[in-house]
Design a protein around this motif. Structure first.
Motif, PDB file in Angstrom:
ATOM      1  N   SER A 206     140.942  -6.021 108.561  1.00 52.90           N
ATOM      2  CA  SER A 206     140.591  -5.858 107.044  1.00 52.90           C
ATOM      3  C   SER A 206     141.707  -5.474 106.232  1.00 52.90           C
ATOM      4  O   SER A 206     142.515  -4.533 106.899  1.00 52.90           O
ATOM      5  CB  SER A 206     139.139  -4.954 106.961  1.00 52.90           C
ATOM      6  OG  SER A 206     138.214  -5.364 107.664  1.00 52.90           O
TER       7      SER A 206
ATOM      8  N   GLU B 115     137.150  -9.484 105.258  1.00 54.64           N
ATOM      9  CA  GLU B 115     138.699  -9.118 105.353  1.00 54.64           C
ATOM     10  C   GLU B 115     139.087  -8.422 104.290  1.00 54.64           C
ATOM     11  O   GLU B 115     140.006  -7.469 104.322  1.00 54.64           O
ATOM     12  CB  GLU B 115     139.570 -10.548 105.301  1.00 54.64           C
ATOM     13  CG  GLU B 115     140.666 -10.541 105.131  1.00 54.64           C
ATOM     14  CD  GLU B 115     141.347 -11.950 105.133  1.00 54.64           C
ATOM     15  OE1 GLU B 115     142.563 -11.726 105.129  1.00 54.64           O
ATOM     16  OE2 GLU B 115     140.924 -12.934 105.239  1.00 54.64           O
ATOM     17  N   ARG B 116     138.514  -8.378 102.895  1.00 50.66           N
ATOM     18  CA  ARG B 116     139.063  -7.710 101.847  1.00 50.66           C
ATOM     19  C   ARG B 116     137.992  -7.014 101.213  1.00 50.66           C
ATOM     20  O   ARG B 116     136.913  -7.247 100.466  1.00 50.66           O
ATOM     21  CB  ARG B 116     139.551  -8.766 100.665  1.00 50.66           C
ATOM     22  CG  ARG B 116     140.937  -9.817 100.864  1.00 50.66           C
ATOM     23  CD  ARG B 116     140.913 -10.702  99.997  1.00 50.66           C
ATOM     24  NE  ARG B 116     139.993 -11.641 100.012  1.00 50.66           N
ATOM     25  CZ  ARG B 116     139.790 -12.639 100.794  1.00 50.66           C
ATOM     26  NH1 ARG B 116     140.546 -12.999 101.748  1.00 50.66           N
ATOM     27  NH2 ARG B 116     138.689 -13.640 100.607  1.00 50.66           N
TER      28      ARG B 116
ATOM     29  N   HIS C 148     146.104  -1.703 105.848  1.00 53.29           N
ATOM     30  CA  HIS C 148     145.537  -2.251 106.604  1.00 53.29           C
ATOM     31  C   HIS C 148     144.606  -1.559 107.669  1.00 53.29           C
ATOM     32  O   HIS C 148     145.213  -0.752 108.241  1.00 53.29           O
ATOM     33  CB  HIS C 148     146.835  -3.016 107.404  1.00 53.29           C
ATOM     34  CG  HIS C 148     146.322  -3.957 108.458  1.00 53.29           C
ATOM     35  ND1 HIS C 148     146.432  -3.458 109.676  1.00 53.29           N
ATOM     36  CD2 HIS C 148     146.499  -5.175 108.577  1.00 53.29           C
ATOM     37  CE1 HIS C 148     146.177  -4.400 110.663  1.00 53.29           C
ATOM     38  NE2 HIS C 148     146.076  -5.706 109.928  1.00 53.29           N
TER      39      HIS C 148
ATOM     40  N   ASP D 246     142.745  -2.234 111.408  1.00 48.11           N
ATOM     41  CA  ASP D 246     142.023  -3.247 112.255  1.00 48.11           C
ATOM     42  C   ASP D 246     140.832  -2.641 113.230  1.00 48.11           C
ATOM     43  O   ASP D 246     140.673  -3.104 114.178  1.00 48.11           O
ATOM     44  CB  ASP D 246     143.212  -3.449 113.317  1.00 48.11           C
ATOM     45  CG  ASP D 246     143.565  -2.241 114.100  1.00 48.11           C
ATOM     46  OD1 ASP D 246     143.085  -1.205 114.020  1.00 48.11           O
ATOM     47  OD2 ASP D 246     144.592  -2.550 114.996  1.00 48.11           O
TER      48      ASP D 246
END
Length: 222
Positions: free
Chosen positions: A2, A151-152, A193, A195
């Motif tokens: 993400s 993801e965002r 970022h 994970d």
């Protein structure tokens, strides 16, 4: 994997009876952010904001043109510390008529006294510094965990939260955390970022949506 985007609210109404409102410039900054995202083809998968009016309105103005159907999740954990309470207890307080009158040295002294203040019964209105310093990142982790497949993620919040998140991710000491709070710009974007295990800073305090207009007056800190 993400990407976490932390957005500070637009310029608030310092020097008025109610700081927790976007100024006309703050509204413009928020709209410019949304316009920039459109040009970049960026649409968040999920968004969040605190319960403060300036955070909510920044989110609404920025998201409206690109994702009007997106309903941000509201969480108090993204709220700024209560600066009027902290200023009242640990310093002379900021000058409402001249909000830029407080020097950085004065600000550091207030924050140091807050950090060193022991928790005492009957003073529950004062959130301990240690609790505040941990609150933002833990809130983000909890909210992300509910939508980990996205993801965002965009978090509309405030400078203190962004700085303490940076402290958690980068291992910053108190002095560098306070310095970061002082310097975070209105509607700036900080990108992380994540994970699910490790978090890495990608960008900090960027304002490309404002710089593109070549007008220094658009870039503010209060």
């Amino acid at each position: 994997m993400s990407m976490l985007y932390l957005v500070r609210h637009g310029q608030a109404s310092a020097g008025t009876h109610d700081y927790d409102r976007l100024s006309p410039l703050g509204r413009q900054q928020s709209e410019l952010l949304g316009q920039w995202w459109i040009k970049q083809g960026f649409v968040p998968d999920h968004s969040y904001h605190g319960s403060l009016l300036r955070q909510r309105d920044t989110a609404s103005l920025a998201l409206k043109p690109l994702a009007p159907q997106l309903q941000p999740e509201v969480h108090d954990g993204l709220n700024e510390y209560q600066h009027r309470i902290i200023d009242t207890h640990f310093g002379a307080g900021s000058n409402d008529e001249q909000p830029e009158s407080m020097s950085f040295e004065d600000y550091v002294s207030i924050m140091q006294r807050w950090r060193d203040h022991p928790s005492e019964p009957g003073q529950s209105e004062i959130e301990p510094w240690a609790d505040f310093a941990a609150r933002g990142w833990q809130t983000m982790l909890d909210l992300h965990g509910r939508q980990a497949d996205k993801e965002r993620h965009v978090f509309f919040t405030s400078g203190g939260i962004i700085a303490t998140v940076m402290a958690a991710v980068l291992g910053l000491d108190f002095a560098h955390t306070i310095d970061a709070i002082w310097r975070i710009r209105n509607t700036s974007i900080t990108t992380i970022h994540y994970d699910g295990t490790q978090a890495r800073l990608i960008e900090f305090n960027t304002v490309p949506h404002l710089q593109a207009h070549h007008d220094p007056s658009l870039i503010t800190l209060i």
